[in-house]
Write a protein that holds these residues in place. Structure first.
Motif, PDB file in Angstrom:
ATOM      1  N   UNK A  35       0.951  -1.327   0.141  1.00  0.00           N
ATOM      2  CA  UNK A  35      -0.056   0.038  -0.192  1.00  0.00           C
ATOM      3  C   UNK A  35       1.100   1.147  -0.048  1.00  0.00           C
ATOM      4  N   UNK A  36       0.296   2.370  -0.332  1.00  0.00           N
ATOM      5  CA  UNK A  36       0.918   3.577  -0.183  1.00  0.00           C
ATOM      6  C   UNK A  36       1.554   4.119   1.184  1.00  0.00           C
ATOM      7  N   UNK A  37       0.999   3.831   2.262  1.00  0.00           N
ATOM      8  CA  UNK A  37       1.790   3.729   3.485  1.00  0.00           C
ATOM      9  C   UNK A  37       2.727   2.858   3.808  1.00  0.00           C
ATOM     10  N   UNK A  38       2.713   1.661   3.022  1.00  0.00           N
ATOM     11  CA  UNK A  38       3.799   0.833   3.224  1.00  0.00           C
ATOM     12  C   UNK A  38       4.970   1.093   2.421  1.00  0.00           C
ATOM     13  N   UNK A  39       4.865   1.857   1.199  1.00  0.00           N
ATOM     14  CA  UNK A  39       5.577   2.351   0.419  1.00  0.00           C
ATOM     15  C   UNK A  39       6.431   3.463   1.226  1.00  0.00           C
TER      16      UNK A  39
END
Ligand code: GDP
Length: 460
Positions: A128-132
């Motif tokens: 996800x974007x937050x994981x990126x």
């Protein structure tokens, strides 16, 4: 973004080292590497290599056999990017890795842009974007706490926490919509009480997340902290105590600290970027010019500091400069350090306690009272009840989206109080849901994604 190119980049830091790894990702990874990789064992071929296997060989540059090279194979979708990936490791130093990249580019690879591997992982649904964003934080994290924090986001704990808020709000909205759209149907009316309760709970949860952001930022990056106090109160001694070695010169003559000494120290869970400054002291006509410059810089630093440690000497009565310092710190987050607790007290400690949110009595000479300082720091910086394992916001972008969601919920609550139609309330809850979808990256503009990846380094 074009996804069908095959990219390559150095994945290890440039410079000297044992090995250097160049990563290749894209649909033509196997075809391109086949052209430049000569396996040592006969009968082996890159094209037939299975995922999660390794192969020893040499890479070829313009037909010439170059350095020994270990290839590590991943097959789509079981790779970091979700594409076919091959990692090629050669001897460290820049020469061999440069040659390898040149060979790959000649064979058809495109040099990767900043964060392009991670971006492909995002676009292929691998993260996800937050994981990126967490990947970036893990790379940048320089304290154990910071790394743990970023890792918790990598594990998707933030996404889970946001997901709970989203579910609660979606349920609420489903109820509202049904009730507004089909008033004549037998949709059980949502009681105001249940409604308000959900809003209040989710507001509190968002509030906690937003507060956690600053605590997390403190843990990751440390807080800029200035030591202030008139000469000889013990600022340099305190700095040396915190730093654990003699960094600033300590002498019994007033005015020895002429410049700002910078030192990062870890106190409990908090990293302080400490600036010891020339003592705050009026410089008379015969005053020392260098010291005057140091003093000017002290005040400038004060404007930029996240926290001030104001040091006082408890073995002496308060002086005019001490009072001036207290006046100057009225609106600044500050902890008063009542130093030299090992000597008999001749100071009006209560006068100081009345002016500061926290006062700590300690002896910079013996180290006694350091625990109390640690405690005061965690309280003033709100890091005490901070549990990164529960999931935290860790970029400004995320914090702003969370704030938008919170503001929308507040508006919704206000609409309810003012007795506006339920339509108006629904709109507010929907706005909050939009902001949360932007936060997690479920509904986020290309432009925002571009901005996130601009800060990435090449090769990740
Ligand atoms: P600064 O000018 O504020 O940086 O003060 P220094 O750190 O140079 O200290 C001035 C003098 O006070 C030195 O002689 C220190 O040894 C002494 N001093 C500093 N802290 C303490 C303390 O906690 N107890 C005692 N007894 N002396 C201290």
């Amino acid at each position: 973004m074009e996804l069908h190119t095959t990219i390559c980049a150095l994945a290890t830091p440039p410079g000297e080292g044992g090995i250097a790894t160049v990563r290749v990702s894209g649909p033509d990874a196997y075809a391109i590497v086949s052209k430049i990789f000569a396996p040592v064992r006969q009968g082996k071929s890159v094209a037939d290599a299975k995922g999660y296997t390794a192969m020893l060989g040499h890479y070829l540059l313009h037909g010439a056999e170059m350095d020994e090279c270990v290839a590590l194979f991943f097959r789509a979708p079981h790779s970091y990017t979700g594409e076919d990936v091959i990692e090629l490791s050669v001897h460290g130093g820049t020469a061999m890795a440069d040659g390898l990249q040149e060979a790959l580019i000649t064979a058809g690879c495109v040099p990767a842009g900043p964060g392009e591997f991670t971006r492909r992982a995002l676009e292929n649904g691998r993260m996800s974007l937050t994981q990126a964003e967490a990947v970036m934080e893990v790379i940048a994290a320089n304290g154990r706490q910071g790394a743990a924090l970023a890792k918790s986001a990598l594990d998707g704990r933030l996404a889970k926490r946001i997901g709970k808020i989203q579910t609660a709000l979606q349920t609420l909205n489903a109820h509202l919509t049904a009730w507004v759209d089909y008033p004549e149907e037998d949709v059980p009316e949502l009681s105001d009480e249940a409604f308000v309760r959900t809003l209040t709970e989710q507001k509190a949860e968002l509030d906690a997340l937003i507060n956690g952001y600053s605590a997390g930022a403190v843990l990751r990056h440390g807080v800029d902290c200035v030591l202030l106090g008139r000469p000889n109160v013990g600022k340099s001694t305190l700095l040396n105590l915190l730093a654990g070695f003699d960094r600033a010169i300590v002498t019994p003559v007033a005015g020895t600290t002429r410049d700002i000494v910078e030192q990062a120290v870890q106190l409990g869970s908090v990293r302080l970027n400490l600036f010891d400054t020339a003592g705050v002291r009026e410089v008379g006509a015969d005053g020392d010019a260098i010291e005057a410059e140091g003093i000017r810089r002290s005040w400038k630093k004060l404007d930029e500091a996240g926290l001030v440690l104001a040091v006082f000497d408890s073995s002496q009565a308060l002086e005019k400069e001490d009072w001036e310092l207290m006046d100057a710190l009225e609106k600044v987050p500050a902890i008063a350090i009542v130093n030299k607790s090992d000597l008999p007290t001749r100071m009006d400690v209560e006068a100081i306690q009345g002016r500061f949110e926290k006062t700590v009595s300690l002896s910079a000479a013996t180290g006694e009272g350091l625990d109390a300082l640690e405690q005061a720091l965690s309280e003033i910086l709100d890091t005490k009840d901070f549990h990164p394992q529960e999931g935290v916001l860790f970029t400004q972008r995320q914090r702003m989206d969370a704030q938008t969601a919170l503001d929308s919920l507040r508006e919704g609550e206000q609409a309810l109080v003012l007795g506006l139609t339920l339509d108006a309330v629904t709109v507010c809850v929907e706005d909050a849901l939009h902001a949360l979808a932007a936060l997690t990256g479920e509904q986020v503009s290309e432009e925002i994604v571009d901005r996130v990846f601009e800060e990435f380094c090449v090769g990740k």
